[in-house]
Design an enzyme around this catalytic site. Structure first.
Site, PDB file in Angstrom:
ATOM      1  CG  ASP A   2     -26.123 -22.037  66.583  1.00  0.00           C
ATOM      2  OD1 ASP A   2     -25.341 -21.605  67.103  1.00  0.00           O
ATOM      3  OD2 ASP A   2     -26.006 -21.773  65.460  1.00  0.00           O
ATOM      4  CG  ASP A  43     -20.807 -19.478  65.072  1.00  0.00           C
ATOM      5  OD1 ASP A  43     -21.951 -19.453  63.681  1.00  0.00           O
ATOM      6  OD2 ASP A  43     -21.476 -20.004  65.576  1.00  0.00           O
TER       7      ASP A  43
HETATM    8  C1  DX5 Z   1     -25.212 -17.241  66.096  1.00  0.00           C
HETATM    9  C2  DX5 Z   1     -24.921 -18.945  66.447  1.00  0.00           C
HETATM   10  C3  DX5 Z   1     -24.503 -18.515  64.606  1.00  0.00           C
HETATM   11  C4  DX5 Z   1     -25.432 -18.236  64.352  1.00  0.00           C
HETATM   12  C5  DX5 Z   1     -24.772 -18.531  62.698  1.00  0.00           C
HETATM   13  O1  DX5 Z   1     -25.418 -16.904  67.557  1.00  0.00           O
HETATM   14  O2  DX5 Z   1     -24.074 -19.107  66.901  1.00  0.00           O
HETATM   15  O3  DX5 Z   1     -23.697 -19.782  64.191  1.00  0.00           O
HETATM   16  O4  DX5 Z   1     -26.996 -19.048  63.550  1.00  0.00           O
HETATM   17  O5  DX5 Z   1     -26.017 -18.258  60.735  1.00  0.00           O
HETATM   18  P1  DX5 Z   1     -25.178 -17.091  60.052  1.00  0.00           P
HETATM   19  O6  DX5 Z   1     -24.103 -18.060  59.533  1.00  0.00           O
HETATM   20  O7  DX5 Z   1     -26.244 -16.777  59.126  1.00  0.00           O
HETATM   21  O8  DX5 Z   1     -24.923 -15.896  60.747  1.00  0.00           O
HETATM   22 ZN    ZN Z   2     -23.106 -21.721  66.656  1.00  0.00          ZN
END
Ligand code: DX5
Ligand code: ZN
Length: 217
Positions: free
Chosen positions: A33, A173
């Site tokens: 990310d 996601d």
């Molecule tokens: C949010 C990111 C995601 C996040 C997912 O901005 O793009 O990829 O890290 O984390 P979880 O699965 O904990 O929601």
């Molecule tokens: Zn992400």
């Protein structure tokens, strides 16, 4: 079989190598990310992390660019040969040009849409993408709750894919966990990104194995 891309944003960076090694046999990608503090209200990390991950594992990288200037970031990350590069529809004024560049650099070109952006806006680009990433939280942080409307978006995108005989992949996601993964796959998701559900679990490897065992009848 569903593909799994754990997001290291939720990992413990003081022992990142161990965190990755514990799950590397059960995952398909490592989701990075990339946040610039402008497109999203958070900063994460840059290409240097990709460099060190490459040193410890062969799992391919999946780069999620949450930045206002994706073109520059695509170039910076290209030396680490990412398998997937996702750029936000909301951040790109010249989407074709950017997708072309990603493909030229031999990555799969994915377009991401935020939770408030309708699937409809993708209509003229679908023939051209390798995948669509549907955000199921507002980007910026891990550990947020899944926005239920995403179910509907997966379903409509998957219907469009079938009707137009396209074969782009659908990735989801944000807030993905063992409690909604089965439903996401049943509706048509091909790749699940999971941050806290994997790295904050007592046994991350077991969570990954359970996801990989999801069957759709
Ligand atoms: C949010 C990111 C995601 C996040 C997912 O901005 O793009 O990829 O890290 O984390 P979880 O699965 O904990 O929601
Ligand atoms: Zn992400």
């Amino acid at each position: 079989m569903v593909k799994l891309s754990p997001s290291i944003l939720a990992a413990d960076f003081s022992c990142l190598e161990r965190e990755i090694k514990a799950i590397e046999n059960y995952i398909d990608y490592i989701h990075l990310d990339i946040m610039d503090g402008h497109f999203v209200p958070n900063l994460s990390f840059g290409p240097v992390i990709a460099k060190y991950i490459k040193k410890v594992t062969d799992v391919p990288l999946d780069i999620h660019l949450m930045v206002t200037n994706p073109m520059e970031h695509i170039e910076w990350f290209s030396q680490y040969s990412p398998k997937i590069v996702s750029v936000h529809y909301e951040a790109c004024h010249n989407l074709y040009r950017i997708l072309n560049r990603i493909k030229e650099l031999e990555s799969k070109a994915f377009v991401v849409i935020n939770p408030h952006t309708p699937v409809l806006v993708l209509d003229d680009i679908l023939e051209y993408v390798d995948g669509i990433l549907l955000m199921s939280v507002n980007p910026g942080f891990s550990g947020q709750s899944f926005i239920e409307r995403t179910y509907h978006k997966i379903e409509s995108l998957s219907k469009i894919r079938e009707a137009r005989r396209l074969n782009f992949e659908i990735m989801v996601d944000g807030g993905v966990s063992l409690s909604n993964a089965q439903k996401l796959v049943e509706l048509g998701a091909d790749i699940l990104v999971m941050g806290s559900a994997v790295f904050r679990a007592e046994d991350p490897a077991q969570v990954c194995q359970k996801v990989k065992n999801i069957k759709v009848y």
